[in-house]
Design a protein around this motif. Sequence first.
Motif, PDB file in Angstrom:
ATOM      1  N   ILE A 113       0.832  -1.211   0.000  1.00 46.96           N
ATOM      2  CA  ILE A 113       0.000   0.000   0.000  1.00 46.96           C
ATOM      3  C   ILE A 113       0.866   1.261   0.000  1.00 46.96           C
ATOM      4  CG2 ILE A 113      -2.010  -1.035   1.127  1.00 46.96           C
ATOM      5  CD1 ILE A 113      -1.043   0.506   3.717  1.00 46.96           C
ATOM      6  N   GLY A 114       0.249   2.321  -0.502  1.00 49.01           N
ATOM      7  CA  GLY A 114       0.838   3.655  -0.418  1.00 49.01           C
ATOM      8  C   GLY A 114      -0.267   4.604  -0.006  1.00 49.01           C
ATOM      9  N   GLY A 115       0.108   5.783   0.490  1.00 44.93           N
ATOM     10  CA  GLY A 115      -0.896   6.767   0.901  1.00 44.93           C
ATOM     11  C   GLY A 115      -0.644   8.076   0.177  1.00 44.93           C
ATOM     12  N   PHE A 116      -1.716   8.833  -0.085  1.00 41.94           N
ATOM     13  CA  PHE A 116      -1.550  10.116  -0.767  1.00 41.94           C
ATOM     14  C   PHE A 116      -2.616  11.086  -0.294  1.00 41.94           C
ATOM     15  CE2 PHE A 116      -2.654  12.886  -4.422  1.00 41.94           C
ATOM     16  CZ  PHE A 116      -1.468  13.615  -4.446  1.00 41.94           C
ATOM     17  N   LEU A 117      -2.184  12.299   0.035  1.00 45.15           N
ATOM     18  CA  LEU A 117      -3.105  13.366   0.427  1.00 45.15           C
ATOM     19  C   LEU A 117      -3.087  14.417  -0.671  1.00 45.15           C
ATOM     20  CD1 LEU A 117      -4.823  14.133   2.970  1.00 45.15           C
ATOM     21  CD2 LEU A 117      -2.937  15.650   3.577  1.00 45.15           C
ATOM     22  N   ASP A 118      -4.242  14.680  -1.265  1.00 45.15           N
ATOM     23  CA  ASP A 118      -4.275  15.646  -2.368  1.00 45.15           C
ATOM     24  C   ASP A 118      -4.417  17.074  -1.827  1.00 45.15           C
ATOM     25  OD1 ASP A 118      -4.151  16.478  -4.963  1.00 45.15           O
ATOM     26  OD2 ASP A 118      -5.826  15.269  -5.673  1.00 45.15           O
ATOM     27  N   ASP A 119      -4.229  18.051  -2.708  1.00 48.66           N
ATOM     28  CA  ASP A 119      -4.264  19.459  -2.287  1.00 48.66           C
ATOM     29  C   ASP A 119      -5.608  19.850  -1.668  1.00 48.66           C
ATOM     30  OD1 ASP A 119      -1.758  19.637  -3.319  1.00 48.66           O
ATOM     31  OD2 ASP A 119      -2.386  20.523  -5.229  1.00 48.66           O
ATOM     32  N   ASP A 120      -6.706  19.184  -2.080  1.00 52.28           N
ATOM     33  CA  ASP A 120      -8.027  19.536  -1.553  1.00 52.28           C
ATOM     34  C   ASP A 120      -8.335  18.813  -0.234  1.00 52.28           C
ATOM     35  OD1 ASP A 120      -8.473  16.933  -2.295  1.00 52.28           O
ATOM     36  OD2 ASP A 120     -10.110  17.352  -3.692  1.00 52.28           O
ATOM     37  N   GLY A 121      -7.356  18.113   0.330  1.00 51.65           N
ATOM     38  CA  GLY A 121      -7.547  17.438   1.624  1.00 51.65           C
ATOM     39  C   GLY A 121      -8.088  16.020   1.494  1.00 51.65           C
TER      40      GLY A 121
ATOM     41  N   ALA B  88      -7.979  12.107   0.897  1.00 53.11           N
ATOM     42  CA  ALA B  88      -6.924  11.109   1.127  1.00 53.11           C
ATOM     43  C   ALA B  88      -7.187   9.892   0.258  1.00 53.11           C
ATOM     44  CB  ALA B  88      -6.893  10.716   2.594  1.00 53.11           C
ATOM     45  N   TYR B  89      -6.104   9.291  -0.213  1.00 53.14           N
ATOM     46  CA  TYR B  89      -6.214   8.128  -1.102  1.00 53.14           C
ATOM     47  C   TYR B  89      -5.312   6.999  -0.628  1.00 53.14           C
ATOM     48  CZ  TYR B  89      -8.457  11.400  -4.246  1.00 53.14           C
ATOM     49  OH  TYR B  89      -9.317  12.333  -4.792  1.00 53.14           O
ATOM     50  N   LEU B  90      -5.814   5.800  -0.832  1.00 55.38           N
ATOM     51  CA  LEU B  90      -5.008   4.612  -0.622  1.00 55.38           C
ATOM     52  C   LEU B  90      -4.631   4.084  -2.005  1.00 55.38           C
ATOM     53  CD1 LEU B  90      -4.150   2.491   1.648  1.00 55.38           C
ATOM     54  CD2 LEU B  90      -6.120   1.159   0.857  1.00 55.38           C
TER      55      LEU B  90
ATOM     56  N   GLY C  27      -2.619  -4.881 -10.970  1.00 61.65           N
ATOM     57  CA  GLY C  27      -2.449  -3.449 -11.174  1.00 61.65           C
ATOM     58  C   GLY C  27      -2.597  -2.686  -9.879  1.00 61.65           C
ATOM     59  N   PHE C  28      -2.531  -1.362 -10.020  1.00 58.25           N
ATOM     60  CA  PHE C  28      -2.697  -0.459  -8.887  1.00 58.25           C
ATOM     61  C   PHE C  28      -4.112   0.065  -8.847  1.00 58.25           C
ATOM     62  CE2 PHE C  28       1.866   1.070  -9.377  1.00 58.25           C
ATOM     63  CZ  PHE C  28       2.279   0.573  -8.157  1.00 58.25           C
ATOM     64  N   TYR C  29      -4.708   0.064  -7.689  1.00 58.51           N
ATOM     65  CA  TYR C  29      -5.917   0.853  -7.491  1.00 58.51           C
ATOM     66  C   TYR C  29      -5.533   2.138  -6.777  1.00 58.51           C
ATOM     67  CZ  TYR C  29      -9.287  -2.743  -8.767  1.00 58.51           C
ATOM     68  OH  TYR C  29     -10.030  -3.648  -9.463  1.00 58.51           O
ATOM     69  N   ILE C  30      -6.163   3.225  -7.187  1.00 49.07           N
ATOM     70  CA  ILE C  30      -6.124   4.449  -6.393  1.00 49.07           C
ATOM     71  C   ILE C  30      -7.549   4.590  -5.875  1.00 49.07           C
ATOM     72  CG2 ILE C  30      -5.727   6.936  -6.374  1.00 49.07           C
ATOM     73  CD1 ILE C  30      -4.032   6.598  -8.889  1.00 49.07           C
ATOM     74  N   ALA C  31      -7.710   4.572  -4.552  1.00 45.91           N
ATOM     75  CA  ALA C  31      -9.054   4.563  -3.969  1.00 45.91           C
ATOM     76  C   ALA C  31      -9.184   5.699  -2.959  1.00 45.91           C
ATOM     77  CB  ALA C  31      -9.324   3.227  -3.299  1.00 45.91           C
ATOM     78  N   LYS C  32     -10.280   6.430  -3.064  1.00 45.67           N
ATOM     79  CA  LYS C  32     -10.506   7.571  -2.169  1.00 45.67           C
ATOM     80  C   LYS C  32     -11.019   7.074  -0.822  1.00 45.67           C
ATOM     81  CE  LYS C  32     -12.566  12.110  -2.204  1.00 45.67           C
ATOM     82  NZ  LYS C  32     -13.622  12.958  -2.713  1.00 45.67           N
ATOM     83  N   LEU C  33     -10.513   7.654   0.246  1.00 40.93           N
ATOM     84  CA  LEU C  33     -10.971   7.271   1.580  1.00 40.93           C
ATOM     85  C   LEU C  33     -12.252   8.028   1.919  1.00 40.93           C
ATOM     86  CD1 LEU C  33      -7.625   7.150   3.655  1.00 40.93           C
ATOM     87  CD2 LEU C  33      -8.685   5.389   2.241  1.00 40.93           C
ATOM     88  N   SER C  34     -13.001   7.478   2.876  1.00 41.80           N
ATOM     89  CA  SER C  34     -14.221   8.129   3.360  1.00 41.80           C
ATOM     90  C   SER C  34     -13.851   9.445   4.062  1.00 41.80           C
ATOM     91  CB  SER C  34     -14.933   7.195   4.338  1.00 41.80           C
ATOM     92  OG  SER C  34     -14.031   6.855   5.392  1.00 41.80           O
ATOM     93  N   ASP C  35     -14.841  10.262   4.364  1.00 42.33           N
ATOM     94  CA  ASP C  35     -14.576  11.570   4.989  1.00 42.33           C
ATOM     95  C   ASP C  35     -13.796  11.442   6.297  1.00 42.33           C
ATOM     96  OD1 ASP C  35     -15.670  12.973   3.005  1.00 42.33           O
ATOM     97  OD2 ASP C  35     -17.525  13.521   4.053  1.00 42.33           O
ATOM     98  N   ASP C  36     -14.078  10.360   7.047  1.00 45.24           N
ATOM     99  CA  ASP C  36     -13.360  10.179   8.320  1.00 45.24           C
ATOM    100  C   ASP C  36     -12.073   9.361   8.150  1.00 45.24           C
ATOM    101  OD1 ASP C  36     -14.326   7.642   7.901  1.00 45.24           O
ATOM    102  OD2 ASP C  36     -15.694   7.636   9.631  1.00 45.24           O
ATOM    103  N   PHE C  37     -11.775   9.005   6.925  1.00 41.25           N
ATOM    104  CA  PHE C  37     -10.568   8.241   6.540  1.00 41.25           C
ATOM    105  C   PHE C  37     -10.569   6.793   7.064  1.00 41.25           C
ATOM    106  CE2 PHE C  37      -7.477  12.165   6.210  1.00 41.25           C
ATOM    107  CZ  PHE C  37      -8.296  12.708   5.238  1.00 41.25           C
TER     108      PHE C  37
ATOM    109  N   ALA D  44     -13.797   4.591   0.319  1.00 43.79           N
ATOM    110  CA  ALA D  44     -15.130   4.971  -0.140  1.00 43.79           C
ATOM    111  C   ALA D  44     -15.385   4.582  -1.588  1.00 43.79           C
ATOM    112  CB  ALA D  44     -15.330   6.469   0.041  1.00 43.79           C
ATOM    113  N   GLU D  45     -14.411   4.848  -2.457  1.00 44.23           N
ATOM    114  CA  GLU D  45     -14.680   4.593  -3.880  1.00 44.23           C
ATOM    115  C   GLU D  45     -13.406   4.445  -4.691  1.00 44.23           C
ATOM    116  OE1 GLU D  45     -16.862   8.214  -4.518  1.00 44.23           O
ATOM    117  OE2 GLU D  45     -15.144   9.149  -5.498  1.00 44.23           O
ATOM    118  N   GLU D  46     -13.566   3.755  -5.813  1.00 40.71           N
ATOM    119  CA  GLU D  46     -12.437   3.609  -6.742  1.00 40.71           C
ATOM    120  C   GLU D  46     -12.265   4.906  -7.524  1.00 40.71           C
ATOM    121  OE1 GLU D  46     -12.722   0.203  -9.402  1.00 40.71           O
ATOM    122  OE2 GLU D  46     -11.613   1.295 -10.946  1.00 40.71           O
TER     123      GLU D  46
END
Length: 340
Positions: free
Chosen positions: A175-183, A185-187, A196-206, A210-212
């Motif tokens: 796994i890797g983690g990423f925080l975008d400029d708009d706050g 967070a992605y796994l 392959g790699f999934y980039i998946a957005k975390l829920s509001d509470d992280f 939440a979604e692919e």
Amino acid sequence: MFARSAPLLAGLAGLLALAAVSPGLAAPAAPRTTVVPGAIWPDDQGHHIQAHGGGILKLDDTYYWFGEDRGGETKGKKPADRAVSCYASTDLMNWEFRNQVIRTGPPEADVGSPFVFERPKVFHNRKTGKFVMYVHLDDKAYKLARVAVYTSDTVDGDYTFVHSFRPLGQESRDIGGFLDDDGSAYLVFEARPTRGFYIAKLSDDFLTVAEETCFIKSRLEGGALVKYDGLYYMIGSWMSGWAPNNNQYATATSLAGPWSEFRDIAPPGKKTYGSQSTLMLKVVGSKKTSVIFMGDMWRPANHRDGRYLWMPLEIGDGRLRLPEPREWSIDVATGEVVFK
Ligand code: GAL
């Protein structure tokens, strides 16, 4: 804290012996002024830093480095407990040991023992105030392929287990983690059999996925993501276990893609100078933004001796290159890097 009390006692005994023969106590070690890729990297207590497969979180002016604490492993033998340690630094060169923020046996019954606990990445959720850690949780055969989530109220406090799951219902290993400029967070996670790699957005509470956002069909792992000058750069490694290979990168103007073809980050044949990607750290200074490649030089026969290959990248205009490792220093206030 296992594997720390014995050296600490030995260190104290040494200090007392030194004090007996010299007037006054020994001077503390001089602050480190460079990073030496691949070298033993002692913390403020003189122990080689145990933060393999790590992640970095910056809070105010302090960087926190979390990673696998392999100090309890002797010569490749896995202990029943696994640990994550946290170190703090204001200059990226001198690291203070803060806490073994997790030391745990298998958090759930079906994980078995010994188990796999790798590549921890910590996010700070500004809405809930919680520090949220994702870690690759697996059984010893790497068949469970899940993430585990832990939280703490303080950055370097004791983290407690929340739950474990397969993100998006997919097998998830590196796994890797990423925080975008708009706050947001992605796994980033590597999935098989989809390969392959999934980039998946975390829920509001992280606390959950939440979604692919994107699926990048390429047989890579060790995913590290950074946004530089309006462009996203992703680095991944081929799948060769602990052995190094030629890591590659791709770019995209949106996390959702389309992503470019993957290209080598270093001359082919150099095998990423013996390392594997884990993170790209962006240092935004008053004069320059530098991006540092954080790689692991694994030593599977004796993991606690694994080294870190940290090098500032040449990056921009869709190109990324890992220069040949050499000693360097950084001024985190200006973002400027000096090579020795
Ligand atoms: C690597 C991976 C490491 C670890 C290792 C086990 O490819 O990046 O984090 O899982 O395999 O063989």
